[in-house]
Scaffold this motif. Structure first.
Motif, short mmCIF file in Angstrom:
data_model
loop_
_atom_site.label_atom_id
_atom_site.label_comp_id
_atom_site.label_asym_id
_atom_site.label_seq_id
_atom_site.Cartn_x
_atom_site.Cartn_y
_atom_site.Cartn_z
N LYS A 5 18.69 -24.97 103.42
CA LYS A 5 18.99 -26.15 104.21
C LYS A 5 17.92 -27.19 103.93
CE LYS A 5 20.93 -23.31 107.93
NZ LYS A 5 20.80 -22.90 109.36
N ILE A 6 18.37 -28.41 103.63
CA ILE A 6 17.40 -29.43 103.25
C ILE A 6 17.14 -30.45 104.34
CG2 ILE A 6 18.18 -29.24 100.86
CD1 ILE A 6 19.36 -32.08 101.28
N MET A 7 17.71 -30.27 105.52
CA MET A 7 17.52 -31.26 106.57
C MET A 7 16.06 -31.34 107.02
SD MET A 7 20.43 -32.51 106.65
CE MET A 7 20.15 -33.67 107.98
N ASN A 8 15.36 -30.25 106.87
CA ASN A 8 13.94 -30.22 107.22
C ASN A 8 13.31 -29.12 106.37
OD1 ASN A 8 14.62 -27.74 108.59
ND2 ASN A 8 15.37 -29.03 110.27
N ASP A 9 12.15 -28.66 106.79
CA ASP A 9 11.47 -27.63 106.02
C ASP A 9 11.77 -26.23 106.53
OD1 ASP A 9 10.30 -29.33 104.19
OD2 ASP A 9 8.56 -29.71 105.44
N ASP A 10 12.99 -26.01 107.04
CA ASP A 10 13.34 -24.70 107.59
C ASP A 10 13.30 -23.59 106.56
OD1 ASP A 10 13.58 -25.55 110.14
OD2 ASP A 10 15.77 -25.60 110.20
N TRP A 11 13.36 -23.95 105.27
CA TRP A 11 13.32 -22.90 104.25
C TRP A 11 12.05 -22.06 104.38
CZ3 TRP A 11 9.35 -22.46 100.78
CH2 TRP A 11 8.52 -23.58 100.61
N GLN A 12 10.99 -22.66 104.92
CA GLN A 12 9.74 -21.92 105.06
C GLN A 12 9.80 -20.89 106.19
OE1 GLN A 12 6.01 -24.15 104.26
NE2 GLN A 12 7.27 -25.97 104.47
N ASN A 13 10.83 -21.00 107.06
CA ASN A 13 10.95 -20.08 108.18
C ASN A 13 12.10 -19.08 107.99
OD1 ASN A 13 8.90 -21.54 109.57
ND2 ASN A 13 10.44 -23.09 110.09
N THR A 14 12.79 -19.15 106.84
CA THR A 14 13.92 -18.26 106.60
C THR A 14 13.44 -16.98 105.93
OG1 THR A 14 14.37 -19.32 104.47
CG2 THR A 14 15.51 -20.20 106.39
N ASP A 15 14.39 -16.13 105.63
CA ASP A 15 14.09 -14.86 104.98
C ASP A 15 13.77 -15.14 103.52
OD1 ASP A 15 13.84 -12.23 104.28
OD2 ASP A 15 15.98 -11.79 104.33
N GLN A 16 12.52 -15.38 103.23
CA GLN A 16 12.11 -15.72 101.88
C GLN A 16 10.73 -15.15 101.62
OE1 GLN A 16 9.37 -17.93 101.56
NE2 GLN A 16 9.23 -18.28 103.75
N GLU A 17 10.39 -15.05 100.33
CA GLU A 17 9.08 -14.52 99.96
C GLU A 17 8.69 -15.07 98.61
OE1 GLU A 17 9.16 -10.31 99.47
OE2 GLU A 17 11.07 -10.30 98.38
N GLN A 18 7.39 -15.25 98.42
CA GLN A 18 6.92 -15.66 97.11
C GLN A 18 6.96 -14.46 96.17
OE1 GLN A 18 3.06 -17.52 96.92
NE2 GLN A 18 3.05 -17.52 94.68
N VAL A 19 7.64 -14.64 95.06
CA VAL A 19 7.83 -13.51 94.14
C VAL A 19 7.22 -13.75 92.77
CG1 VAL A 19 9.91 -12.74 95.32
CG2 VAL A 19 10.09 -14.38 93.43
N ALA A 20 6.85 -15.00 92.48
CA ALA A 20 6.31 -15.31 91.15
C ALA A 20 5.58 -16.64 91.21
CB ALA A 20 7.43 -15.35 90.11
N GLU A 21 4.97 -16.99 90.11
CA GLU A 21 4.35 -18.30 89.98
C GLU A 21 4.37 -18.72 88.52
OE1 GLU A 21 0.29 -18.13 91.31
OE2 GLU A 21 -0.19 -16.39 90.06
N LEU A 22 4.61 -20.01 88.32
CA LEU A 22 4.47 -20.59 86.99
C LEU A 22 3.03 -21.06 86.85
CD1 LEU A 22 7.62 -22.80 86.23
CD2 LEU A 22 6.79 -20.86 84.90
N ILE A 23 2.42 -20.73 85.75
CA ILE A 23 1.01 -21.07 85.55
C ILE A 23 0.87 -21.88 84.27
CG2 ILE A 23 -1.32 -20.17 85.21
CD1 ILE A 23 -0.46 -17.66 86.71
N TYR A 24 0.18 -23.01 84.39
CA TYR A 24 -0.13 -23.81 83.20
C TYR A 24 -1.62 -23.71 82.93
CZ TYR A 24 -0.51 -27.62 79.87
OH TYR A 24 -0.76 -28.36 78.74
N ASP A 25 -1.95 -23.19 81.76
CA ASP A 25 -3.35 -23.06 81.34
C ASP A 25 -3.73 -24.30 80.55
OD1 ASP A 25 -5.67 -22.37 79.64
OD2 ASP A 25 -5.44 -20.39 80.54
N HIS A 26 -4.64 -25.09 81.12
CA HIS A 26 -4.98 -26.35 80.49
C HIS A 26 -5.69 -26.14 79.15
CE1 HIS A 26 -7.71 -29.83 79.74
NE2 HIS A 26 -6.61 -30.49 80.03
N ASP A 27 -6.54 -25.15 79.07
CA ASP A 27 -7.28 -24.94 77.83
C ASP A 27 -6.38 -24.46 76.70
OD1 ASP A 27 -9.68 -25.70 79.01
OD2 ASP A 27 -10.10 -23.67 79.73
N GLN A 28 -5.43 -23.56 77.01
CA GLN A 28 -4.53 -23.06 75.99
C GLN A 28 -3.30 -23.94 75.78
OE1 GLN A 28 -3.48 -18.93 76.56
NE2 GLN A 28 -5.59 -18.31 76.99
N LYS A 29 -3.10 -24.90 76.70
CA LYS A 29 -1.94 -25.80 76.63
C LYS A 29 -0.64 -25.01 76.64
CE LYS A 29 -4.63 -29.40 75.96
NZ LYS A 29 -4.90 -30.34 77.06
#
Length: 253
Positions: free
Chosen positions: A215-239
């Motif tokens: 739902k995009i009406m507010n930030d309710d996504w942060q209160n729903t059944d969700q979990e952080q499962v990954a992350e994209l990482i950018y390494d500046h030195d290795q580009k």
């Protein structure tokens, strides 16, 4: 609603992407070429060109299409591209009905890719601020997503030279890395630029797997059944970008 997010939900059968945070500029800027013709699925404007056979407004010529795609005064866009103007005369009444339904109900009755139109895309702005896009070639979406992620990052941190003490240009994300996220996209995934973490000259973008309707009406996504499962990482030195999977089970359902 927080604009510092990118949400993606993928329907693999019809190559449908429901998204939030992926702009029309991201989409248009990633196209390999500007379409020659658009059939507009918005209400007909008799002051503009109307195709007499289908009854839809049409835009013809790449310059005119490019002007339509970049016109900031247009608030709602719903269109399907087509390859050759003479082929419109061969569209059947049933296919016209399908196109009317597509523009009205924001979903397809039959395949959204028509032999007679030879279309590659369907683009639908939804009333709630999300966007539905159909891609004949789904790989093209990952080019669009790459452009969107880089834009969000550059808008969040407009002066990366200050962060890294020298001139920096964020490199493209390898499409193979983005395709690894496809299992998450099938149920819905969200990348939050509000929660970006920069440490040891690396940029970490968290990825949440959403188990409930977004739902995009507010930030309710942060209160729903969700979990952080990954992350994209950018390494500046290795580009280089890499994907750090925190919860492999989310990728195996």
């Amino acid at each position: 609603m927080n604009a510092d997010i990118v949400y993606v939900h993928l329907e693999t059968v019809s190559n449908l992407i429901l998204s939030y945070g992926v702009s029309l500029q991201d989409f248009a800027g990633a196209l390999p070429r500007v379409p020659n013709h658009l059939l507009l699925l918005t209400p007909v404007d008799l002051d503009d060109e109307v195709d007499p056979h289908t009854g839809f407004n049409v835009i013809s010529g790449s310059p005119a299409v490019a002007a339509y795609l970049t016109d900031s005064h247009i608030t709602t866009r719903k269109w399907i591209d087509f390859a050759h103007a003479p082929y419109l005369d061969e569209v059947t009444p049933n296919e016209v009905a399908q196109l009317l339904y597509l523009g009205h109900a924001y979903t397809h009755l039959a395949s959204p890719f028509y032999y007679k139109l030879q279309n590659d895309y369907v683009y639908l702005d939804l009333p709630d601020g999300t966007v539905k896009t159909y891609y004949r070639h789904l790989n093209q979406f990952y080019v669009v997503l790459n452009r969107s992620l880089k834009r969000h990052l550059q808008e969040k941190y407009p002066d990366l030279r200050f962060l890294f003490r020298r001139r920096s240009l964020i490199q493209n994300v390898d499409p193979a890395i983005l395709r690894q996220l496809e299992p998450l996209f099938i149920d819905g995934a969200l990348l939050s630029f509000e929660h970006v973490d920069i440490r040891q000259r690396q940029i970490h973008i968290p990825i949440w797997y959403l188990n409930s309707h977004f739902k995009i009406m507010n930030d309710d996504w942060q209160n729903t059944d969700q979990e952080q499962v990954a992350e994209l990482i950018y390494d500046h030195d290795q580009k280089k970008w890499r994907l750090n999977i925190l919860k492999p089970a989310a990728f195996n359902h």
